[in-house]
Design an enzyme around this catalytic site. Sequence first.
Site, PDB file in Angstrom:
ATOM      1  N   HIS A  52       0.867  -1.184  -0.024  1.00 29.21           N
ATOM      2  CA  HIS A  52      -0.150  -0.016  -0.006  1.00 29.21           C
ATOM      3  C   HIS A  52       0.841   0.964   0.136  1.00 29.21           C
ATOM      4  O   HIS A  52       0.502   2.206  -0.911  1.00 29.21           O
ATOM      5  CB  HIS A  52      -1.016  -0.001   1.287  1.00 29.21           C
ATOM      6  CG  HIS A  52      -1.689   1.324   1.520  1.00 29.21           C
ATOM      7  ND1 HIS A  52      -3.009   1.167   1.088  1.00 29.21           N
ATOM      8  CD2 HIS A  52      -1.499   2.434   1.851  1.00 29.21           C
ATOM      9  CE1 HIS A  52      -3.463   2.443   1.342  1.00 29.21           C
ATOM     10  NE2 HIS A  52      -2.526   3.416   1.792  1.00 29.21           N
ATOM     11  N   GLU A  53       1.767   1.382   0.826  1.00 27.21           N
ATOM     12  CA  GLU A  53       2.848   2.669   1.062  1.00 27.21           C
ATOM     13  C   GLU A  53       3.476   2.675  -0.280  1.00 27.21           C
ATOM     14  O   GLU A  53       3.774   3.777  -0.693  1.00 27.21           O
ATOM     15  CB  GLU A  53       3.557   2.462   2.273  1.00 27.21           C
ATOM     16  CG  GLU A  53       2.822   2.655   3.727  1.00 27.21           C
ATOM     17  CD  GLU A  53       1.635   3.819   3.570  1.00 27.21           C
ATOM     18  OE1 GLU A  53       1.994   5.082   3.154  1.00 27.21           O
ATOM     19  OE2 GLU A  53       0.486   3.800   4.227  1.00 27.21           O
TER      20      GLU A  53
END
Length: 682
Positions: free
Chosen positions: A471-472
Site C-alpha cells: 500500500h505505502e
Amino acid sequence: MTDDVNPLLVPSTLPYALPDYASIRPEHYLPAFEQAFAEQRGEVRRITMVRSMPTFENTIEALERSGEMLERIAHAFYTVSSADATPEIQEIEERLAPLMSAHEDAITLDAALYWRVSQVHDQVDVLPLDDEQRYLVERHHREMTLAGAGLDDEAKGRLTALNQRLSTLSTAFEKNLLTDTNDLAVHFTDAAELDGLGDGELSAAARAAADRGLEGHLVTLPLFTGHPYLASLRVRESRRRIMEASRARASRGNANDNGAVLAEIVALRAERAALLGYPSHAAAVTADETAGSPEAVERILRELAPAAARNAAAEKEALQGIVDAEEPAPFRIEAHDWAFYTERARQQLYDIDAAALRPWFEAERVLRDGVFAAATRLYGVTFAERPDLPAYHPDARVFEVFNEDGSELGLYVLDLYTRDSKRGGAWMNPIVSQSRLRGTSPVVVNNLNVAKPGDGQPTLLTLDEVTTLFHEFGHALHGLFAVVTYPHFAGTNVFRDFVEFPSQVNEMWILWPEVLDDYARHHVTGEPLDPAIVERLQASETFNQGFATSEYLAAAWLDQAWHLLPAGTDVGGVAAFEADALADIGLDDPAVPTRYSSNYFAHVFSGGYSAGYYSYIWSEVLDADTVEWFRESGGLSRENGDRFRRLLLGVGGAKDPLEAYRDFRGRDAEIAPLLARRGLDR
C-alpha cells in the site's frame, strides 16, 4: 551560527539533492527556517510590487518559484520529526509550529498577492495557457479564496491567530500520543504469558525490552486499536492487557491526556469554518474535495454502515459459537478476543493459519521479489540499493530507481522498523519533490512500524504488514511517477479523498500468482507457498469484512461527527460524545471498537485527514473499479502499467482527479465492485 556552516542553507550536492543528513544537526533547523521564511517573504513582496499588470509569468509562475529553500528545509525536517522525533527534535517542532503557520498565512492571506492572482484568474479563458497552467491558476485562486484571502483585516487577524493555535495544538496532540504510547507498552516478565507468539515475535519483544533495560518481553503498541499479536496470544489475560493499554492511550487523565487538546482543536476548527462562511469544519474541508459536501460523505457512510454492522453481528455470533463449544468455561466475546477467535474461525472455514504464514513473508524477499518486482513487471522500473547515500537514520535504506530505458527516475527510501522516536502507523512523504520548473527529481520515503527482531533473526511479516508495504509503496510510485512542471502539483499533491486510490490499487498484486510465487518463499527452505493455501486466501478475502468495515466506518463517522459541529457547541466529555456518535450510526458494539478512538486519532487531530478520514472508502470505490479493469484487461502487463502510469499516476495533481480517472477508465467509477469486495452486496 554562521550561514556557511549550516548545510540546510545551500542545495545538497548529493545525488537527487538528497539532504546531507550526516552533516545536519538539530541546531541547524530553526536558523535555517528563519532565513527561508525571510527569503520567501521577500520573493512574494517582489511579486506584489511589480508595477505592470498581473500576468501568469509575473504572478502565478513567480509564486511557484518562490519558497524553494523553505520547501527543501521543511521536507528535510518533517521527515525526521515524524520518523525520529528525539526530545530535541520535538522541542524544535513545538517552537516551529506557530512560526510556520504564521508564515503560510502571511502569504495566503496577502491582499496584494490575492488581487494579482484574482486578476490573472479573471483572464484565464483568454490567456494563452496550456492545461496545467490553466488548472494552476484555478487552484491558486480557489485555495486562497477558501483559506480566507478575501476577508477583511480584522477577520484575517483572528484567522491567523486560530491557525497558529491549531498548529500548536496539533503538535501537542502528536507529542502526547507518542509519549503515552511509549509509556503504555506492555511488559511481560514470564514468557508463558506470550504463549502463541512465534520465535520472531518473541525475539522482537525481547529486543524491545532490552532496549529499555528491562528483563523479559515488551509489547509496543501500534497506532490503531488493538495489536497484531492478539490474533495469536492464547492467554486471554495477556490479550486483555494489550487491548486495554491500546485503548487507554492519551486518555488517562495524566499530562499526556489529549481530551482537552482535541476538544479545543474541534472548537477552533469550527470557529475558523464560521469565519470562512461555512456551517462546519467538515463543510469547509469537503468544499475542496471530490466529495463536494459533508452530506455526500454522510450518505455513503450511512449507506454502508447497516450492512457492515449486520455482517459483524453474524461474525460475532459465529465466534461466540466457537467459544461456547471449545472453552471449558465459556465467556462472552469481547474486543480483545475477536482477533484470536477470528483466526480459529478462519482455520475451521478455510484451513488457514494466518500466523503460520509468516515464514513465507521474509521482509527482504517481500521487498525485492514482491514489491519491487511487481513494479518492474508493470512499469519497467528497476531498483538498486545505494548504501553510499546516508539517510536520516541507520535503519532507513536508500534505493535508486531507474526507468526501463535505464534513465534515472529518483530515490526511494524505506524505513521499515518501529522505534520509540517514530510516530505510529505507516506513511509516505516526499523528501524532494519533482518539478520541471525547479529542475528537481523525486525522493520519496516509506515509513512502517514493523517490530525489529534480535540480531541475526529474519524479519518475518504478517500478511497485514505485507499489505501495508504494498500500500505505502503505491503512494511512493505516485510520488516517483508524477511528472509536472509546477511544484504545486508534485507527486501526491492531489485531493485528500483521491490520494489513497493509487496506493489501494497497488495492493492487488499481493496475491497475484506471478508475484506471489516469487516472493512468498519459506525463508529457510525456499519452498513456495502451497497453491492450495493461496486459493483459500483468495476465497477468504471477504472473511471478517463485517468487522473490518465496521471498525473503519466507525472511525470515519467519528471524524465527521466531531467536525460537523457548529461553532460554540458544548459536547461535554469525549467518551460520551463518541458513544452517542457511534450509536447514531449503529456501530456501537463494544466487541467491535472503532479503529481509532478520538484521543489517539492522529490522522484527524495531528495529521492531514481532519474531516477526511472517509477518504479511504471514497477512494476505494475507484480502487475496486480499477482492479476490475486490470483483471478484465490482462492483469500484470507493461501495456496496462503504462496506461495507468501515463493517465493517472503521471499527472500528479495537475488535472482534476475525476477527469483523470475518466481518461483512464472511459467512464466514472461504479460502486458495485466495492460492495462485492467488502461483502456488502448481500
